[in-house]
Motif scaffolding. Structure first.
Motif, PDB file in Angstrom:
ATOM      1  N   GLN A 122       0.834  -1.193   0.000  1.00  0.00           N
ATOM      2  CA  GLN A 122       0.000   0.000   0.000  1.00  0.00           C
ATOM      3  C   GLN A 122       0.881   1.260   0.000  1.00  0.00           C
ATOM      4  O   GLN A 122       1.936   1.274   0.630  1.00  0.00           O
ATOM      5  N   PRO A 123       0.445   2.306  -0.705  1.00  0.00           N
ATOM      6  CA  PRO A 123       1.248   3.544  -0.756  1.00  0.00           C
ATOM      7  C   PRO A 123       1.602   4.092   0.619  1.00  0.00           C
ATOM      8  O   PRO A 123       2.687   4.638   0.810  1.00  0.00           O
ATOM      9  N   SER A 124       0.708   3.927   1.596  1.00  0.00           N
ATOM     10  CA  SER A 124       0.986   4.460   2.926  1.00  0.00           C
ATOM     11  C   SER A 124       2.137   3.723   3.612  1.00  0.00           C
ATOM     12  O   SER A 124       2.782   4.254   4.516  1.00  0.00           O
ATOM     13  N   GLU A 125       2.387   2.472   3.191  1.00  0.00           N
ATOM     14  CA  GLU A 125       3.458   1.686   3.809  1.00  0.00           C
ATOM     15  C   GLU A 125       4.825   1.949   3.190  1.00  0.00           C
ATOM     16  O   GLU A 125       5.857   1.725   3.813  1.00  0.00           O
ATOM     17  N   MET A 126       4.823   2.437   1.947  1.00  0.00           N
ATOM     18  CA  MET A 126       6.060   2.500   1.168  1.00  0.00           C
ATOM     19  C   MET A 126       7.172   3.317   1.821  1.00  0.00           C
ATOM     20  O   MET A 126       8.310   2.873   1.868  1.00  0.00           O
ATOM     21  N   ASP A 183       8.005   3.786   4.809  1.00  0.00           N
ATOM     22  CA  ASP A 183       8.561   3.232   6.036  1.00  0.00           C
ATOM     23  C   ASP A 183       9.293   1.910   5.823  1.00  0.00           C
ATOM     24  O   ASP A 183       9.853   1.358   6.768  1.00  0.00           O
ATOM     25  N   LEU A 184       9.295   1.381   4.588  1.00  0.00           N
ATOM     26  CA  LEU A 184       9.894   0.077   4.341  1.00  0.00           C
ATOM     27  C   LEU A 184      11.208   0.205   3.567  1.00  0.00           C
ATOM     28  O   LEU A 184      11.317   1.034   2.662  1.00  0.00           O
ATOM     29  N   THR A 229      16.037   3.403   0.974  1.00  0.00           N
ATOM     30  CA  THR A 229      14.628   3.603   1.323  1.00  0.00           C
ATOM     31  C   THR A 229      13.919   4.244   0.152  1.00  0.00           C
ATOM     32  O   THR A 229      14.487   5.056  -0.564  1.00  0.00           O
ATOM     33  N   ILE A 230      12.674   3.885  -0.055  1.00  0.00           N
ATOM     34  CA  ILE A 230      11.946   4.356  -1.234  1.00  0.00           C
ATOM     35  C   ILE A 230      11.784   5.864  -1.206  1.00  0.00           C
ATOM     36  O   ILE A 230      11.489   6.466  -0.185  1.00  0.00           O
ATOM     37  N   SER A 231      12.008   6.473  -2.356  1.00  0.00           N
ATOM     38  CA  SER A 231      11.805   7.915  -2.483  1.00  0.00           C
ATOM     39  C   SER A 231      10.331   8.203  -2.716  1.00  0.00           C
ATOM     40  O   SER A 231       9.508   7.308  -2.910  1.00  0.00           O
ATOM     41  N   GLU A 232      10.014   9.481  -2.735  1.00  0.00           N
ATOM     42  CA  GLU A 232       8.623   9.880  -2.966  1.00  0.00           C
ATOM     43  C   GLU A 232       8.146   9.439  -4.340  1.00  0.00           C
ATOM     44  O   GLU A 232       7.011   9.029  -4.515  1.00  0.00           O
TER      45      GLU A 232
END
Length: 373
Positions: A164-168, A170-171, A191-194
């Motif tokens: 889910q986009p909301s989790e991205m 923080d992972l 860590t994933i960028s925006e």
């Protein structure tokens, strides 16, 4: 010749031109005066000079001509210069030969790992005899007694858990570039960028295998020990109790498995293997008690090979430091003996200055204008 503009300045690479050459405005070249008897002496001196502190911090970092002209050097007599160059050439040839041997050692270590995997998945690592020869995907394979060929989907499951986009944010994020080809080693991940939130990603969990489906010939697979998100170019994989996950992981990074996937990879923008083809890929599955011993022997052999590789890499770094020390000794007057019969460099410089003083100044002529001009 060397770079004078941009990040290339920090690389401190030098080249000795052996023919008339045209260089662009990103480079600078030095011409030795008669005070230097061999251009290689100037080259080796410049290899001791770090130009990055001279780079002017403008839009593009650059080194100015005046900065280079202001660099000082301890100038030995001409005969000593030649002795220094000869000694450095001799020692450099030895270190280059040693470096080639070390590089070959690292390549042989990679081949040795693949040879161990090939032996493991034929039963040779346990010294098992051949019970039957099986033809699999147009390739003959000797199977020990009790071993069976299984399709990938029979012993493993590809998990596709959309993140889910909301989790991205923080992972931790793992992409194919974060896995070293053919080794099963995880490289530094980010860590994933925006921007990454907008693309499709899958969650993975500790204890799963991440397998890159693009360019399967690179054999990129890793067992993760943390939860995170992977790119859509990767498959999170779970194993059934029938196969040890460590054994499956080693099969996925073997050249034999890459050979099988090459027959089924799709040809789009990038070669890749889709989920259906991967599910149909063959896997040699030994009995459970043999799997544990095979994994143990693979890991032990790999540990010895990696220790050898680490020692070779460390030795290569020491060779680089040795080259630096040799240059420092050479231009500190410690590499070759001094000869009191050599003409002092100061006398040579005085003669050069005298020649320049008495020489007439060449007149600069303007080019004649043509009718068209």
């Amino acid at each position: 010749m060397f770079a004078k503009i941009g990040e290339a300045v920090r690389l401190n690479r030098r080249a000795l031109l052996k023919q008339d050459t045209v260089i662009d405005n990103n480079c600078m070249a030095l011409t030795p005066t008669p005070a230097i008897g061999d251009p290689r002496f100037l080259l080796k001196f410049m290899q001791t000079v770090d130009l990055s502190p001279f780079a002017v911090a403008t839009t593009v970092p650059s080194v100015r001509r005046g900065d280079v002209e202001g660099i000082t050097m301890a100038l030995p007599p001409l005969p000593e210069q030649r002795r220094i160059v000869a000694k450095l050439d001799q020692l450099s040839a030895r270190s280059a030969a040693a470096r080639d041997h070390l590089a070959r050692t690292i390549k042989l270590a990679t081949r040795a790992k693949q040879a161990i995997l090939a032996a493991a998945f034929r039963g040779d690592l346990l010294g098992l005899g051949t019970a039957e020869t099986v033809k699999i995907n147009a390739r003959c394979w000797d199977l020990p007694e009790g071993w069976r060929w299984r399709h990938f989907e029979e012993v493993a499951t590809i998990r596709s858990n959309l993140c889910q986009p909301s989790e991205m944010p923080d992972l931790p994020h793992v992409a194919p570039d974060n896995i070293e080809a053919g080794t099963g080693r995880l490289l530094p991940y980010n860590t994933i960028s925006e921007d990454g939130v907008k693309s499709g990603k899958h969650k993975f969990f500790a204890g799963q295998i991440l397998y890159s489906k693009i360019r399967p010939y690179l054999r990129k697979a890793v067992i993760v020990d943390f939860d995170g998100a992977c790119s859509a170019d990767m498959y999170p994989i779970d194993c059934s109790p029938e196969i040890d996950i460590r054994l499956l992981h080693r099969w996925l990074i073997s050249e034999d498995f890459a050979w099988f996937t090459a027959e089924h990879e799709g040809r789009t923008v990038l070669p890749k293997i889709n989920q259906r083809s991967l599910n149909g890929a063959p896997i040699p599955v030994p009995p459970s008690e043999q799997q544990v011993e095979i994994v143990r022997r693979i890991e032990a052999a790999f540990a010895r090979i990696e220790l050898l590789t680490e020692e070779a890499t460390r030795a290569a770094h020491l060779l680089n430091r040795l080259d630096e020390r040799l240059l420092a000794k050479a231009f500190g007057g410690e590499l070759v003996p001094q000869d009191p019969n050599d003409e002092p460099a100061e006398a040579l410089l005085a003669r050069i200055r005298q020649t320049r003083t008495t020489a007439p100044n060449p007149k600069r002529r303007r080019p004649k204008k043509t009718a068209a001009g």
